[in-house]
Design an enzyme around this catalytic site. Structure first.
Site, PDB file in Angstrom:
ATOM      1  N   GLU A 297       1.061 -13.530 -12.541  1.00 38.28           N
ATOM      2  CA  GLU A 297       0.381 -12.290 -12.951  1.00 38.28           C
ATOM      3  C   GLU A 297       1.209 -11.058 -12.615  1.00 38.28           C
ATOM      4  OE1 GLU A 297      -2.950 -12.747 -10.351  1.00 38.28           O
ATOM      5  OE2 GLU A 297      -4.177 -13.719 -11.858  1.00 38.28           O
TER       6      GLU A 297
ATOM      7  N   TYR B 178       1.286   1.940 -11.815  1.00 38.69           N
ATOM      8  CA  TYR B 178       0.458   2.580 -10.797  1.00 38.69           C
ATOM      9  C   TYR B 178       0.686   4.092 -10.721  1.00 38.69           C
ATOM     10  CZ  TYR B 178      -0.049  -2.345  -9.620  1.00 38.69           C
ATOM     11  OH  TYR B 178      -0.286  -3.696  -9.694  1.00 38.69           O
TER      12      TYR B 178
ATOM     13  N   CYS C 156      -3.325  21.625  -3.948  1.00 42.14           N
ATOM     14  CA  CYS C 156      -3.542  22.496  -2.792  1.00 42.14           C
ATOM     15  C   CYS C 156      -3.387  21.766  -1.480  1.00 42.14           C
ATOM     16  CB  CYS C 156      -4.910  23.123  -2.902  1.00 42.14           C
ATOM     17  SG  CYS C 156      -5.012  24.157  -4.349  1.00 42.14           S
ATOM     18  N   GLU C 157      -2.313  21.060  -1.300  1.00 38.66           N
ATOM     19  CA  GLU C 157      -2.043  20.501   0.018  1.00 38.66           C
ATOM     20  C   GLU C 157      -0.571  20.183   0.173  1.00 38.66           C
ATOM     21  OE1 GLU C 157      -3.226  16.149   0.471  1.00 38.66           O
ATOM     22  OE2 GLU C 157      -4.849  16.958  -0.746  1.00 38.66           O
TER      23      GLU C 157
ATOM     24  N   TYR D 205       1.549   5.472  -0.123  1.00 39.65           N
ATOM     25  CA  TYR D 205       2.357   4.365   0.420  1.00 39.65           C
ATOM     26  C   TYR D 205       3.732   4.811   0.892  1.00 39.65           C
ATOM     27  CZ  TYR D 205      -0.746   2.220  -3.112  1.00 39.65           C
ATOM     28  OH  TYR D 205      -1.802   1.871  -3.889  1.00 39.65           O
TER      29      TYR D 205
ATOM     30  N   ARG E 286       1.508   7.648  -5.325  1.00 38.92           N
ATOM     31  CA  ARG E 286       2.210   6.625  -4.546  1.00 38.92           C
ATOM     32  C   ARG E 286       2.991   7.177  -3.349  1.00 38.92           C
ATOM     33  NH1 ARG E 286       5.371   3.409  -5.655  1.00 38.92           N
ATOM     34  NH2 ARG E 286       4.448   1.604  -4.645  1.00 38.92           N
TER      35      ARG E 286
ATOM     36  N   GLY F 101       2.513  -7.315 -12.811  1.00 42.66           N
ATOM     37  CA  GLY F 101       2.047  -6.030 -13.313  1.00 42.66           C
ATOM     38  C   GLY F 101       3.201  -5.040 -13.279  1.00 42.66           C
ATOM     39  N   ARG F 102       3.515  -4.590 -12.048  1.00 45.48           N
ATOM     40  CA  ARG F 102       4.557  -3.587 -11.843  1.00 45.48           C
ATOM     41  C   ARG F 102       5.889  -3.964 -12.509  1.00 45.48           C
ATOM     42  NH1 ARG F 102       4.592  -0.628  -6.943  1.00 45.48           N
ATOM     43  NH2 ARG F 102       3.257  -2.279  -6.155  1.00 45.48           N
TER      44      ARG F 102
HETATM   45  N1  LLP Z   1      -2.629 -10.273  -9.331  1.00 48.49           N
HETATM   46  C1  LLP Z   1      -3.511  -9.791  -8.457  1.00 48.49           C
HETATM   47  C2  LLP Z   1      -4.661 -10.605  -8.075  1.00 48.49           C
HETATM   48  C3  LLP Z   1      -3.338  -8.516  -7.911  1.00 48.49           C
HETATM   49  O1  LLP Z   1      -4.217  -8.055  -7.041  1.00 48.49           O
HETATM   50  C4  LLP Z   1      -2.231  -7.736  -8.304  1.00 48.49           C
HETATM   51  C5  LLP Z   1      -2.036  -6.402  -7.767  1.00 48.49           C
HETATM   52  C6  LLP Z   1      -1.340  -8.267  -9.238  1.00 48.49           C
HETATM   53  C7  LLP Z   1      -1.568  -9.542  -9.728  1.00 48.49           C
HETATM   54  C8  LLP Z   1      -0.158  -7.524  -9.752  1.00 48.49           C
HETATM   55  O2  LLP Z   1       0.744  -7.179  -8.750  1.00 48.49           O
HETATM   56  P1  LLP Z   1       2.145  -6.528  -9.157  1.00 48.49           P
HETATM   57  O3  LLP Z   1       2.906  -7.536  -9.972  1.00 48.49           O
HETATM   58  O4  LLP Z   1       1.887  -5.283  -9.925  1.00 48.49           O
HETATM   59  O5  LLP Z   1       2.766  -6.262  -7.840  1.00 48.49           O
HETATM   60  N2  LLP Z   1      -1.372   0.463  -6.277  1.00 48.49           N
HETATM   61  C9  LLP Z   1      -0.360  -0.283  -5.574  1.00 48.49           C
HETATM   62  C10 LLP Z   1      -0.282  -1.720  -6.020  1.00 48.49           C
HETATM   63  C11 LLP Z   1      -1.581  -2.463  -5.908  1.00 48.49           C
HETATM   64  C12 LLP Z   1      -1.490  -3.875  -6.403  1.00 48.49           C
HETATM   65  C13 LLP Z   1      -2.837  -4.486  -6.517  1.00 48.49           C
HETATM   66  N3  LLP Z   1      -2.853  -5.837  -6.981  1.00 48.49           N
HETATM   67  C14 LLP Z   1       0.994   0.428  -5.718  1.00 48.49           C
HETATM   68  O6  LLP Z   1       1.059   1.440  -6.390  1.00 48.49           O
HETATM   69  O7  LLP Z   1       1.982  -0.009  -5.136  1.00 48.49           O
END
Ligand code: LLP
Length: 447
Positions: free
Chosen positions: A282, A383, A353-354, A326, A322, A284-285
């Site tokens: 899965e 993200y 404003c910060e 983080y 981000r 995403g990023r």
């Molecule tokens: N699968 C599950 C169950 C997840 O919870 C996530 C991400 C992914 C796949 C995808 O992960 P990736 O390949 O994108 O790393 N907002 C944060 C990242 C939060 C990720 C949440 N879950 C950031 O900006 O770094």
């Protein structure tokens, strides 16, 4: 560091030309003028290529795009067209995926606290499976099945494997001390398998683990995969999902594993654990981050003698939280001179404003940077828009996809009317009271 921005941080079709940097054959300077700023620009070819690379590395039907990284109707459609499944983590993400025409059986539903409405919507849409997180969710599924006379709901069980990894504490998920999933070490995962098997409301299809996000060491992803694969073998389930988490480079010189390296590591690990079947990932990023960049307009430059220089742009923590959340690190460059040296050190800040409203804490920028310049931060495709807010009532930016010399608006910019859309007028008041200055519209036409 005063060298130019590394091409490794730019979208794949980025090219320097007389009009500065172009992406997808369209000049960024032109995009800034035409669509206004802040603006998210995505290289559609890059997005498609990343989808194809992932499918080539893991296999057809075995890659689910984690839509939380960046989702809109156009993105859901693109991922679906490229053969990816869609991982949605809420009823809202499900709604967007369905709106894009993604069939239910290409969607999986995640979430650690799904409500009745989300579960029912997913079941009615015929999702491939629901990734069940906890026993309360099992209670809910059983109740819904009785009340609505549902056929057994296909489920995959989310397991906390006791392996956590990732770029920041907030995005490490797989440890035993986690809000996500049935603990492996505590025996909860084994109990969940028994319960799902004995329940008439659920059809157990497999197990799942996700160790964390922005993981730069493919070995850690393989460790997580090995642990959940061992559990899958022990419990005799038919399906295995090993999550996402592959990291990306945000700054020049960072080395990140390829999809092929990730795939090889996981494949070896799950085989060693005795798992012979296919497995789903899965990402995403790693699909969207580098495909996207953000364009801003510089509005103010302040030199504080002996302290530092501040460069203020027209967005900020509302379009990229981000860095604040983080400690995320980014770079910046000027699209009009993308590969110019960057001897100027400055803190790139937004208009909120910060003081924590920092986009790049110690940015390297060209010496001739001036007010009104168009400035870009690369690698904001994951993200960024997804976590955008209306803090300080800033309208959220527009999103454009560029490809083959053309730009298409896929998410329009919010207007000030949008900002009033949810406010409920009091008795006798009209919605969107008179006298509202249309600053946003003005900015769009004068940029
Ligand atoms: N699968 C599950 C169950 C997840 O919870 C996530 C991400 C992914 C796949 C995808 O992960 P990736 O390949 O994108 O790393 N907002 C944060 C990242 C939060 C990720 C949440 N879950 C950031 O900006 O770094």
């Amino acid at each position: 560091m005063s060298e130019a921005v590394s091409p490794d941080l730019l979208p794949l079709t980025a090219q320097d030309g007389p009009d500065g940097l172009s992406v997808g054959g369209v000049s960024l300077v032109e995009l800034g003028r035409r669509f206004g700023t802040p603006l998210f620009v995505y290289d559609e070819e890059h997005l498609r290529r990343r989808c194809r690379e992932a499918v080539a590395a893991f296999g057809p039907g075995l890659v689910a795009y984690a839509s939380k990284a960046f989702l809109c109707t156009a993105m859901a459609r693109l991922a679906h067209e490229e053969g990816l499944l869609l991982d949605v983590a809420s009823g809202g993400e499900l709604r967007v995926a369905l709106n894009a025409g993604v069939p239910g059986d290409r969607i999986v539903l995640h979430g650690n606290n799904k409500d009745d409405g989300e579960l029912l919507a997913a079941v009615r849409a015929g999702v491939r499976h629901v990734v069940v997180d906890n026993f309360d969710e099992m209670d809910r599924i059983e109740r819904l099945a009785t009340v609505h006379g549902l056929a057994p709901v296909p489920v995959v069980l989310r397991v906390a494997p006791g392996v956590a990894a990732g770029g920041h504490q907030a995005i490490r998920t797989g440890g035993t001390d986690s809000k996500f999933g049935f603990g492996l070490a505590t025996g909860a995962a084994a109990a969940a398998v028994r319960r799902a098997r004995s329940s008439g409301a659920m059809a157990l299809e497999g197990v799942h683990a996700h160790v964390g996000s922005q993981v730069l060491d493919a070995g850690r992803l393989a460790d997580g995969a090995a642990t959940i694969a061992r559990f899958a073998v022990e419990s005799g389930v038919a399906g295995l999902t090993v999550g996402g988490g592959l990291g990306v480079a945000y700054e020049g010189g960072e080395r990140v594993p390829s999809f092929a390296e990730w795939a090889t590591g996981v494949r070896t690990a799950v085989r060693d654990a005795g798992w012979t079947g296919p497995f789903v990932v899965e990402p995403g990023r790693s699909v969207t981050a580098r495909a996207g960049l953000t364009l801003y307009r510089v509005g103010t430059i302040k030199h504080i003698e002996g302290v530092r220089t501040y460069v203020g742009v027209d967005g900020g923590m509302s379009d990229n939280i981000r860095p604040a959340l983080y400690g995320g690190r980014y770079e910046a460059f000027l699209p009009r001179a993308p590969f110019a040296d960057r001897p100027l050190r400055a803190r790139l800040v937004g208009k909120h404003c910060e003081s924590g409203d920092i986009l790049v804490d110690d940015a390297a920028l060209p010496a001739d940077l001036a007010v009104s310049d168009l400035l870009a931060t690369p690698v904001t495709g994951a993200y960024g828009y997804a976590m955008a807010s209306n803090y300080n009532k800033l309208p959220r930016p527009a999103v454009v996809f560029v490809r083959d010399g053309g730009a298409r608006l896929v998410v329009r910019r919010e207007t000030e009317d949008d900002l009033l859309r949810l406010d409920v007028p009091g008795p006798g008041e009209r919605p969107g009271a008179a006298g509202v200055a249309q600053v946003t519209a003005r900015r769009l036409t004068t940029a």
